[in-house]
Motif scaffolding. Structure first.
Motif, PDB file in Angstrom:
ATOM      1  N   GLU A  21      -9.813 -13.312   6.168  1.00  0.00           N
ATOM      2  CA  GLU A  21     -11.030 -12.547   6.385  1.00  0.00           C
ATOM      3  C   GLU A  21     -10.980 -11.195   5.683  1.00  0.00           C
ATOM      4  OE1 GLU A  21     -11.615 -12.497  10.624  1.00  0.00           O
ATOM      5  OE2 GLU A  21     -12.685 -14.410  10.547  1.00  0.00           O
ATOM      6  N   GLU A  22      -9.795 -10.574   5.638  1.00  0.00           N
ATOM      7  CA  GLU A  22      -9.642  -9.309   4.923  1.00  0.00           C
ATOM      8  C   GLU A  22      -9.905  -9.501   3.430  1.00  0.00           C
ATOM      9  OE1 GLU A  22      -5.744  -7.886   5.870  1.00  0.00           O
ATOM     10  OE2 GLU A  22      -6.315  -7.283   7.888  1.00  0.00           O
ATOM     11  N   PHE A  23      -9.404 -10.592   2.862  1.00  0.00           N
ATOM     12  CA  PHE A  23      -9.668 -10.868   1.449  1.00  0.00           C
ATOM     13  C   PHE A  23     -11.156 -11.137   1.217  1.00  0.00           C
ATOM     14  CE2 PHE A  23      -5.035 -12.183   1.130  1.00  0.00           C
ATOM     15  CZ  PHE A  23      -4.663 -11.096   0.367  1.00  0.00           C
ATOM     16  N   LEU A  25     -13.683  -9.915   2.923  1.00  0.00           N
ATOM     17  CA  LEU A  25     -14.378  -8.639   3.020  1.00  0.00           C
ATOM     18  C   LEU A  25     -14.134  -7.791   1.777  1.00  0.00           C
ATOM     19  CD1 LEU A  25     -16.062  -6.594   4.563  1.00  0.00           C
ATOM     20  CD2 LEU A  25     -13.956  -5.827   5.701  1.00  0.00           C
ATOM     21  N   ALA A  26     -12.893  -7.710   1.329  1.00  0.00           N
ATOM     22  CA  ALA A  26     -12.574  -6.923   0.137  1.00  0.00           C
ATOM     23  C   ALA A  26     -13.319  -7.454  -1.088  1.00  0.00           C
ATOM     24  CB  ALA A  26     -11.067  -6.929  -0.113  1.00  0.00           C
ATOM     25  N   GLU A  27     -13.426  -8.773  -1.194  1.00  0.00           N
ATOM     26  CA  GLU A  27     -14.164  -9.374  -2.308  1.00  0.00           C
ATOM     27  C   GLU A  27     -15.642  -9.002  -2.227  1.00  0.00           C
ATOM     28  OE1 GLU A  27     -15.318 -13.717  -4.212  1.00  0.00           O
ATOM     29  OE2 GLU A  27     -13.960 -13.641  -2.493  1.00  0.00           O
ATOM     30  N   ALA A  28     -16.212  -9.067  -1.038  1.00  0.00           N
ATOM     31  CA  ALA A  28     -17.628  -8.738  -0.860  1.00  0.00           C
ATOM     32  C   ALA A  28     -17.899  -7.270  -1.191  1.00  0.00           C
ATOM     33  CB  ALA A  28     -18.065  -9.051   0.568  1.00  0.00           C
ATOM     34  N   VAL A  29     -17.014  -6.384  -0.774  1.00  0.00           N
ATOM     35  CA  VAL A  29     -17.169  -4.954  -1.072  1.00  0.00           C
ATOM     36  C   VAL A  29     -17.070  -4.718  -2.574  1.00  0.00           C
ATOM     37  CG1 VAL A  29     -16.087  -2.678  -0.811  1.00  0.00           C
ATOM     38  CG2 VAL A  29     -16.412  -4.147   1.188  1.00  0.00           C
ATOM     39  N   ALA A  30     -16.091  -5.356  -3.212  1.00  0.00           N
ATOM     40  CA  ALA A  30     -15.926  -5.195  -4.657  1.00  0.00           C
ATOM     41  C   ALA A  30     -17.175  -5.666  -5.399  1.00  0.00           C
ATOM     42  CB  ALA A  30     -14.698  -5.963  -5.138  1.00  0.00           C
ATOM     43  N   ASP A  36     -17.290  -4.212  -9.069  1.00  0.00           N
ATOM     44  CA  ASP A  36     -15.989  -4.268  -9.739  1.00  0.00           C
ATOM     45  C   ASP A  36     -15.546  -5.723  -9.848  1.00  0.00           C
ATOM     46  OD1 ASP A  36     -13.360  -4.049 -10.591  1.00  0.00           O
ATOM     47  OD2 ASP A  36     -12.855  -2.429  -9.199  1.00  0.00           O
ATOM     48  N   ALA A  37     -15.896  -6.353 -10.960  1.00  0.00           N
ATOM     49  CA  ALA A  37     -15.592  -7.773 -11.149  1.00  0.00           C
ATOM     50  C   ALA A  37     -14.092  -8.030 -11.190  1.00  0.00           C
ATOM     51  CB  ALA A  37     -16.255  -8.283 -12.422  1.00  0.00           C
ATOM     52  N   SER A  38     -13.328  -7.095 -11.717  1.00  0.00           N
ATOM     53  CA  SER A  38     -11.878  -7.270 -11.788  1.00  0.00           C
ATOM     54  C   SER A  38     -11.265  -7.297 -10.385  1.00  0.00           C
ATOM     55  CB  SER A  38     -11.254  -6.141 -12.610  1.00  0.00           C
ATOM     56  OG  SER A  38      -9.854  -6.269 -12.646  1.00  0.00           O
ATOM     57  N   ARG A  39     -11.672  -6.373  -9.543  1.00  0.00           N
ATOM     58  CA  ARG A  39     -11.156  -6.350  -8.162  1.00  0.00           C
ATOM     59  C   ARG A  39     -11.629  -7.585  -7.392  1.00  0.00           C
ATOM     60  NH1 ARG A  39     -12.549  -2.782  -3.206  1.00  0.00           N
ATOM     61  NH2 ARG A  39     -10.769  -3.250  -1.906  1.00  0.00           N
ATOM     62  N   GLU A  40     -12.843  -8.017  -7.651  1.00  0.00           N
ATOM     63  CA  GLU A  40     -13.369  -9.220  -7.009  1.00  0.00           C
ATOM     64  C   GLU A  40     -12.487 -10.425  -7.355  1.00  0.00           C
ATOM     65  OE1 GLU A  40     -17.551 -11.723  -7.109  1.00  0.00           O
ATOM     66  OE2 GLU A  40     -17.446  -9.762  -8.077  1.00  0.00           O
ATOM     67  N   THR A  41     -12.135 -10.546  -8.624  1.00  0.00           N
ATOM     68  CA  THR A  41     -11.260 -11.638  -9.068  1.00  0.00           C
ATOM     69  C   THR A  41      -9.882 -11.511  -8.447  1.00  0.00           C
ATOM     70  OG1 THR A  41     -12.465 -11.839 -11.143  1.00  0.00           O
ATOM     71  CG2 THR A  41     -10.227 -12.739 -11.093  1.00  0.00           C
ATOM     72  N   ASP A  42      -9.350 -10.297  -8.403  1.00  0.00           N
ATOM     73  CA  ASP A  42      -8.040 -10.073  -7.779  1.00  0.00           C
ATOM     74  C   ASP A  42      -8.035 -10.557  -6.332  1.00  0.00           C
ATOM     75  OD1 ASP A  42      -7.165  -8.904 -10.127  1.00  0.00           O
ATOM     76  OD2 ASP A  42      -7.339  -6.843  -9.383  1.00  0.00           O
ATOM     77  N   CYS A  43      -9.098 -10.272  -5.594  1.00  0.00           N
ATOM     78  CA  CYS A  43      -9.190 -10.696  -4.195  1.00  0.00           C
ATOM     79  C   CYS A  43      -9.171 -12.217  -4.085  1.00  0.00           C
ATOM     80  CB  CYS A  43     -10.453 -10.139  -3.549  1.00  0.00           C
ATOM     81  SG  CYS A  43     -10.420  -8.354  -3.321  1.00  0.00           S
ATOM     82  N   ARG A  44      -9.889 -12.890  -4.975  1.00  0.00           N
ATOM     83  CA  ARG A  44      -9.903 -14.353  -4.945  1.00  0.00           C
ATOM     84  C   ARG A  44      -8.523 -14.934  -5.239  1.00  0.00           C
ATOM     85  NH1 ARG A  44     -15.123 -13.769  -7.453  1.00  0.00           N
ATOM     86  NH2 ARG A  44     -14.136 -14.029  -9.475  1.00  0.00           N
ATOM     87  N   VAL A  45      -7.838 -14.350  -6.234  1.00  0.00           N
ATOM     88  CA  VAL A  45      -6.502 -14.836  -6.591  1.00  0.00           C
ATOM     89  C   VAL A  45      -5.527 -14.604  -5.442  1.00  0.00           C
ATOM     90  CG1 VAL A  45      -4.526 -14.430  -8.122  1.00  0.00           C
ATOM     91  CG2 VAL A  45      -6.831 -14.603  -9.074  1.00  0.00           C
ATOM     92  N   ARG A  47      -6.236 -14.250  -2.254  1.00  0.00           N
ATOM     93  CA  ARG A  47      -6.589 -15.124  -1.142  1.00  0.00           C
ATOM     94  C   ARG A  47      -6.084 -16.548  -1.402  1.00  0.00           C
ATOM     95  NH1 ARG A  47     -11.893 -14.315  -0.493  1.00  0.00           N
ATOM     96  NH2 ARG A  47     -12.321 -15.804  -2.133  1.00  0.00           N
ATOM     97  N   ARG A  48      -6.219 -17.027  -2.636  1.00  0.00           N
ATOM     98  CA  ARG A  48      -5.759 -18.377  -2.982  1.00  0.00           C
ATOM     99  C   ARG A  48      -4.236 -18.469  -2.823  1.00  0.00           C
ATOM    100  NH1 ARG A  48      -7.589 -18.761  -8.086  1.00  0.00           N
ATOM    101  NH2 ARG A  48      -9.648 -19.198  -7.239  1.00  0.00           N
ATOM    102  N   ARG A  49      -3.512 -17.457  -3.277  1.00  0.00           N
ATOM    103  CA  ARG A  49      -2.041 -17.457  -3.122  1.00  0.00           C
ATOM    104  C   ARG A  49      -1.655 -17.423  -1.651  1.00  0.00           C
ATOM    105  NH1 ARG A  49      -0.294 -13.058  -7.729  1.00  0.00           N
ATOM    106  NH2 ARG A  49      -0.843 -14.343  -9.522  1.00  0.00           N
ATOM    107  N   HIS A  50      -2.343 -16.596  -0.882  1.00  0.00           N
ATOM    108  CA  HIS A  50      -2.079 -16.519   0.556  1.00  0.00           C
ATOM    109  C   HIS A  50      -2.339 -17.875   1.199  1.00  0.00           C
ATOM    110  CE1 HIS A  50      -2.575 -15.536   4.795  1.00  0.00           C
ATOM    111  NE2 HIS A  50      -3.791 -16.034   4.725  1.00  0.00           N
ATOM    112  N   TRP A  51      -3.471 -18.492   0.836  1.00  0.00           N
ATOM    113  CA  TRP A  51      -3.827 -19.790   1.424  1.00  0.00           C
ATOM    114  C   TRP A  51      -2.751 -20.825   1.136  1.00  0.00           C
ATOM    115  CZ3 TRP A  51      -7.652 -21.067   4.728  1.00  0.00           C
ATOM    116  CH2 TRP A  51      -7.798 -22.423   5.012  1.00  0.00           C
TER     117      TRP A  51
END
Length: 60
Positions: A21-23, A25-30, A36-45, A47-51
């Protein structure tokens, strides 16, 4: 994956993961507030690694 992409909750579903959920939210804020498309992508990556590490595989 966004919050709306998640399967609807059932009583048998486990509690949502706070870290996921933190990832989300961070993606939505980015995306929305910071444009900030770069930060948005970082959040997705991240989150995927965490998953994969914590939830045992591919995201639903």
């Amino acid at each position: 994956m966004t919050i709306s992409d998640r399967p609807s909750g059932n009583e048998s579903d486990p509690e949502p993961c706070l870290k996921c959920e933190e990832f989300d939210l961070a993606e939505a804020v980015a995306r929305a507030a910071e444009h900030d498309a770069s930060r948005e992508t970082d959040c997705r990556v991240l989150r995927r690694r965490h998953w994969q590490a914590e939830h045992g595989g591919q995201q639903p």
